[in-house]
Scaffold this active site. Sequence first.
Site, PDB file in Angstrom:
ATOM      1  N   ASP A  15       0.919  -1.308  -0.010  1.00  0.00           N
ATOM      2  CA  ASP A  15      -0.050   0.020   0.030  1.00  0.00           C
ATOM      3  C   ASP A  15       0.834   1.070   0.093  1.00  0.00           C
ATOM      4  O   ASP A  15       2.178   1.138   0.175  1.00  0.00           O
ATOM      5  CB  ASP A  15      -0.866  -0.053   1.441  1.00  0.00           C
TER       6      ASP A  15
ATOM      7  N   GLU B 297       0.183  -0.950   5.659  1.00  0.00           N
ATOM      8  CA  GLU B 297       1.346  -0.356   6.720  1.00  0.00           C
ATOM      9  C   GLU B 297       1.091   1.156   6.791  1.00  0.00           C
ATOM     10  O   GLU B 297       1.124   1.645   8.012  1.00  0.00           O
ATOM     11  CB  GLU B 297       2.540  -0.558   5.886  1.00  0.00           C
TER      12      GLU B 297
END
Lengths: 478, 478
Positions: free
Chosen positions: B100, B166
């Site tokens: 991400d 994250e």
Amino acid sequence: MAPQLDAYFSQVDSLSEHFINRLREAVAIPSVSAEDERRPDVVKMGEWLGSQLKSLGAEVELRPLGKQPGKEHLDLPPVVLARYGRDAKKRTILVYGHYDVQPALPEDGWATDPFKLTVDDKGRMYGRGSTDDKGPVLGWVNAIEAHQKAGIDFPVNLLMCFEGMEEYGSEGLDDLIEAEAKKYFADADAVCISDNYWLGTEKPCLTYGLRGCIYYSIEVSGPGQDLHSGVFGGTAHEPMTDLVKLMGTLVDVDGTIRVPGLNELVAPLTDKEKALYKDIAFTMDNLYESLGSTTGIHADKERTLMGRWRFPSLSLHGVEGAFSAPGAKTVIPAKVIGKFSIRIVPDMEIDEVNKLVIKYLDEQFAKLGSKNSYKTVVQHAGKWWVASPAHWNFTAAGKAVERVWGVKPDLTREGGSIPVTLTFEQATGKNVLLLPMGSSTDAAHSINEKLDRRNYVEGIKLLGAYLHYVAEEPMVEQ
Amino acid sequence: MAPQLDAYFSQVDSLSEHFINRLREAVAIPSVSAEDERRPDVVKMGEWLGSQLKSLGAEVELRPLGKQPGKEHLDLPPVVLARYGRDAKKRTILVYGHYDVQPALPEDGWATDPFKLTVDDKGRMYGRGSTDDKGPVLGWVNAIEAHQKAGIDFPVNLLMCFEGMEEYGSEGLDDLIEAEAKKYFADADAVCISDNYWLGTEKPCLTYGLRGCIYYSIEVSGPGQDLHSGVFGGTAHEPMTDLVKLMGTLVDVDGTIRVPGLNELVAPLTDKEKALYKDIAFTMDNLYESLGSTTGIHADKERTLMGRWRFPSLSLHGVEGAFSAPGAKTVIPAKVIGKFSIRIVPDMEIDEVNKLVIKYLDEQFAKLGSKNSYKTVVQHAGKWWVASPAHWNFTAAGKAVERVWGVKPDLTREGGSIPVTLTFEQATGKNVLLLPMGSSTDAAHSINEKLDRRNYVEGIKLLGAYLHYVAEEPMVEQ
Ligand SMILES: [Zn+2]
Ligand SMILES: [Zn+2]
Ligand SMILES: [Zn+2]
Ligand SMILES: [Zn+2]
């Protein structure tokens, strides 16, 4: 000889529903000066007010104030200047009010439509502007009408100045007042403003003093941009660290201002003044109720009222540029601006206060030994105002209150400022009286603003009675 | 015998355009985990990554993590778990990364489309996620492919754990790591994470330490609602006055933490550790450049790096509930919440720190003598992490760096925290190495994020070389 007022009073009583309808019409015009898209409604409200006055025979001018500074696409709403009566043998009284209102969104929690006057079974008339300041403004209009309908000679020449930008800084008004002081307002003998509130809910008051306010910014900056505290914490001077230390040196938790020399500027408390506070209708419970807590500084009402009215205070309002949202953000803000203000009282001169405050903060910052950049800036400054309550303008009003309400009014000051008061005093050189209509629970700038029916109807009587008493009060200090 | 890597390196060079295209494909998927409406793209990115690995012969599982806490209509993106090789005679290395990315809005000032990899004439490859963390994640994928195309036996069994949340708190990951420590990750001999950056732009580093972080709120409240400073200034205890005094007692302008006992928890600086700092490629000009100012606390680089890495720091982040906008507002805020955090280092235990901090603030508040209510709250707490750079995982990586870049890497720590590092260490009981690919100018969370072509291509070589060295490094501390 005391004025004959019974016929006027009963005329007001019999016209009361008509007067409430007039207020209903006014509240229905959402004249919110702070919202650009409502500007046509503000203008409409000024025109409506002018036509009400004209239909009663007043001479009316709608004075344009030009474009709104910083928003050049917007015309400022006009000032309604009006005169009722030109009899050289009568005194001339200048009155001020405002026909604009605070914003009001139903979703903020209003129990009723803010722009629909709604009267409950206790006679509370809810609606934006009901008490601030459409009710009092219409009080003057209604007083004229009741005199006409009762066939009573109007006791004074009435000059009226009603503005449409009060809730948004009174843009353009000071210039107009100064320009007209020796022209439109030239023959004014005294000034009366009905735009504040009783100290409580039961006892009327006359207000003779206001604190001034100086608003400051402390700017501290260092890094070129916001930093991550993981990467830079422990290696760079952080502006926020410096700022909270500076803000922390300004005032003690008991409200004592720590700027050396500031308290020495305050006019000493005389025994005579001290004695005034004892009889004022106010209790510590009144304070606690309005605070919503018992976190008052002083134990007695006298010192509390003095803390509000006649001593300076310093409040820390907040910090611009730092993290201010809920949650957690590990930012080191690059530039922070602390905001605080000082309420000033006689005999604190603005320039002297600024010099002391800036000198003190400069010294405190130097002591810190920080590498950051620092500056204290004055954002705006307004002087305090105190009139003599022994002036005939006040003694006349006191008699009118006693006649209408059956009690001697409290003589009060206020902790906040109404800058136009001082402007009128300085421009005209005449005594200014603050003669409130509404009470302390009217919620002027909040949701569910209201004016009690009793305060409105008796208030119309009071404004008319005041004009009778002030017309014949001996022009001496008592 | 040193690993034979020439064939691998030249294969990486000849595949470099192919690898850049792979990164281009990844950057084109806007896998922003913080934006709900991008969630399908995050999932798509996880699936794309899984299919890349599958096509290279890895065993791949997309592990669902359930609903997003607090947003039950949203599925968390899956964790990509993958294994490449099952040879019991080889060592097994577990690697972590995230697919991400941070949000990226063109209007924030991006010079190019953030989701279109754009390579300039200096080889800077701009695009969101290029360096954080799609480049490094694809580094492992590319290393597998280059080995296959060069016909070189892959030196280890590779376990991969790539998450998609994250940048939004790694929701659900800790539970998965703990659950799989003795299952999916059971045969891992060491852990490697490539998700941080060189200290500068020219010299590679291995990172063996991170500070922890404890985030606190100081809540002070008094009045039932916000107050007007004109009416209440000087009569009520103001929460903001108390708060700035409390915040002002926490830290000196030179960063010294004033909480008694806190500095005594810090592991003493040994001569051996001190000697490490001298040779690290870092200058005060590097600090000033990243600060955007010369407002550093310490005069020398050694003390500056220690201030960032191995000493605690305390930063004041801001105030919630006070006035924070530009302009002037004369409010007395009813409830204010001061935010600060402490970066913690060995041997500071979270519980001990909290006890000292809260005791100190409680005492400071009691000393103030305010009638307001007060409370200090721990918002979140994360432990520090320090690994032994003498571990064979580090010595192997050091040799790989020397082979690829021709220099011994700096051994660095970081001032911030990467919580997953400690989770892996504690759950698996294995040594964790941070092996960065990008450099200090990559602007990971800012506009114009980039990864230099050189860092990407040599980084692919480095990750592969590391696997060769770590496959044969003697399993002893040196
Ligand atoms: Zn008003
Ligand atoms: Zn108002
Ligand atoms: Zn990352
Ligand atoms: Zn990141």
